[in-house]
Design an enzyme around this catalytic site. Structure first.
Site, short mmCIF file in Angstrom:
data_model
loop_
_atom_site.label_atom_id
_atom_site.label_comp_id
_atom_site.label_asym_id
_atom_site.label_seq_id
_atom_site.Cartn_x
_atom_site.Cartn_y
_atom_site.Cartn_z
N LYS A 54 19.57 22.95 -17.10
CA LYS A 54 20.36 24.17 -17.30
C LYS A 54 21.20 24.07 -18.56
O LYS A 54 21.26 24.99 -19.37
CB LYS A 54 21.26 24.44 -16.09
CG LYS A 54 20.52 24.99 -14.89
CD LYS A 54 21.39 24.99 -13.63
CE LYS A 54 20.55 25.35 -12.41
NZ LYS A 54 21.19 25.02 -11.14
N GLN A 98 26.42 23.94 -8.20
CA GLN A 98 25.11 23.46 -7.75
C GLN A 98 25.15 23.14 -6.25
O GLN A 98 26.04 22.43 -5.78
CB GLN A 98 24.71 22.21 -8.56
CG GLN A 98 23.32 21.69 -8.27
CD GLN A 98 22.20 22.59 -8.75
OE1 GLN A 98 22.36 23.34 -9.72
NE2 GLN A 98 21.07 22.56 -8.07
N ASP A 121 24.90 33.29 -9.86
CA ASP A 121 23.94 33.01 -8.78
C ASP A 121 23.76 34.23 -7.87
O ASP A 121 22.80 34.28 -7.10
CB ASP A 121 24.47 31.87 -7.91
CG ASP A 121 23.80 30.54 -8.20
OD1 ASP A 121 22.63 30.54 -8.60
OD2 ASP A 121 24.48 29.51 -8.02
N1 GUN Z 1 20.30 24.46 -5.71
C1 GUN Z 1 18.97 24.78 -5.67
N2 GUN Z 1 18.76 26.01 -6.15
C2 GUN Z 1 19.96 26.51 -6.48
C3 GUN Z 1 20.38 27.76 -7.04
O1 GUN Z 1 19.61 28.67 -7.32
N3 GUN Z 1 21.73 27.87 -7.25
C4 GUN Z 1 22.61 26.90 -6.96
N4 GUN Z 1 23.89 27.12 -7.19
N5 GUN Z 1 22.25 25.73 -6.44
C5 GUN Z 1 20.93 25.54 -6.21
#
Ligand code: GUN
Length: 300
Positions: A54, A98, A121
């Site tokens: 990311k 996360q 998100d």
């Molecule tokens: N962990 C796995 N997929 C995601 C996601 O799309 N967002 C977040 N915040 N954590 C994750």
């Protein structure tokens, strides 16, 4: 005839290119740099890989990337204090915590602490409610990626029969809301659905998001349907050697590719779209925060 393979990697590259173009325009015209903060608590190796990717892709798109890596024993209060700081930081337009978080931290409380305008998100109740009521929302990245691919593949989705297999808060439910918003006739199927084969067999659009390897065989799929496979499952692959594994989706690709009109592969389908959509959401959040018109084609 075999289905068209929807190339998610190429699609994500195109989307990242459009994001980077818009970021360059925001800098040139308004002196603005969209900023994304990613918060990781603990040392889950899979999460560390995601967070690294990311950060890299955020910087490559010309945006500000801020990473906060906190020890696994971080208190809930300390995490909430960091989120309050990021909410107040004018350089930051998107905040992603996360998941999963360590067990001693209440994830729902932490998510609700994020300013909905920065909730890239789309997990806060405010954004879930806005999506469900057809208002401008931040939309969860994976379903947004599925929608952008479906639109590119099919043009208008209006009136089509769609089935979403899986009812998670992260994928299944928001996907169903997005398809409703496109005027599809939507069925949400799940582990208790009685006649899953029959439900899948009526659909022009199948979105599979259950997390069970190859559970949807080609024989269930309506000829010519568009199949979006969200599943990423690791299974043993003895044909590659002892102890080897490979990734498969929730759809049995080998049989489905013979029946579907178009299908996303695993890997290389939906997966690459998720981070590209996170970048797109960050640009969208930056434009909204500054009262600027939103870029076309980056949001729902
Ligand atoms: N962990 C796995 N997929 C995601 C996601 O799309 N967002 C977040 N915040 N954590 C994750």
């Amino acid at each position: 005839m075999a289905a068209r393979i929807i190339d998610g990697k190429a699609f994500a590259e195109g989307l990242r290119g459009r994001v980077a173009d818009h970021v360059a325009r925001l800098a040139a015209d308004h002196g603005l740099v969209p900023g994304l903060a990613v918060v990781l608590v603990g040392e889950d190796p899979a999460s560390e890989v995601y967070v690294r990717n990311k950060g890299r892709q955020t910087r490559e798109a010309g945006m500000l990337s801020v990473e906060h890596k906190l020890p696994a024993d971080t208190s809930e209060a300390a995490l909430l204090a960091l989120i309050a700081e990021l909410n107040a930081d004018a350089r930051i337009h998107g905040i992603l915590v996360q998941l999963p978080l360590p067990g001693h931290i209440r994830s729902d409380l932490v998510i609700e602490a994020i300013d909905p305008a920065k909730d890239v998100d789309g997990f806060t109740i405010a954004n879930v409610g806005r999506l469900a009521t057809g208002q401008k929302a931040m939309v969860p990245c994976t379903p947004l990626g599925c929608l952008l691919m479906l639109r590119a593949e099919l043009g208008t989705l209006s009136g089509r029969d769609a089935v979403v297999v899986g009812r998670s808060n992260i994928v299944g439910k928001p996907m169903a809301q997005l398809l409703l918003g496109e005027s599809c006739t939507v069925t949400v199927a799940h582990s208790r659905t009685r006649d899953l084969a029959g439900v899948v067999g009526r659909a022009d659009i199948v979105v599979a998001a259950v997390g069970r390897p190859q559970m949807i065989p080609g024989g269930w799929i309506k000829p010519g349907a568009t199949v979006i496979d969200v599943g990423i499952n690791r299974i043993p692959a003895p044909e590659k050697g002892a102890g080897k594994t490979r990734l498969v989706g929730d759809v049995d690709f080998a049989s489905a590719v013979e029946v579907a009109g178009a299908i996303t592969p695993v890997p290389g389908g939906v997966g690459p779209m998720t981070i590209a959509c996170l970048l797109a959401n960050t640009v969208t959040a930056c434009c909204r925060a500054n009262g600027l018109p939103e870029p076309e084609g980056l949001s729902a």
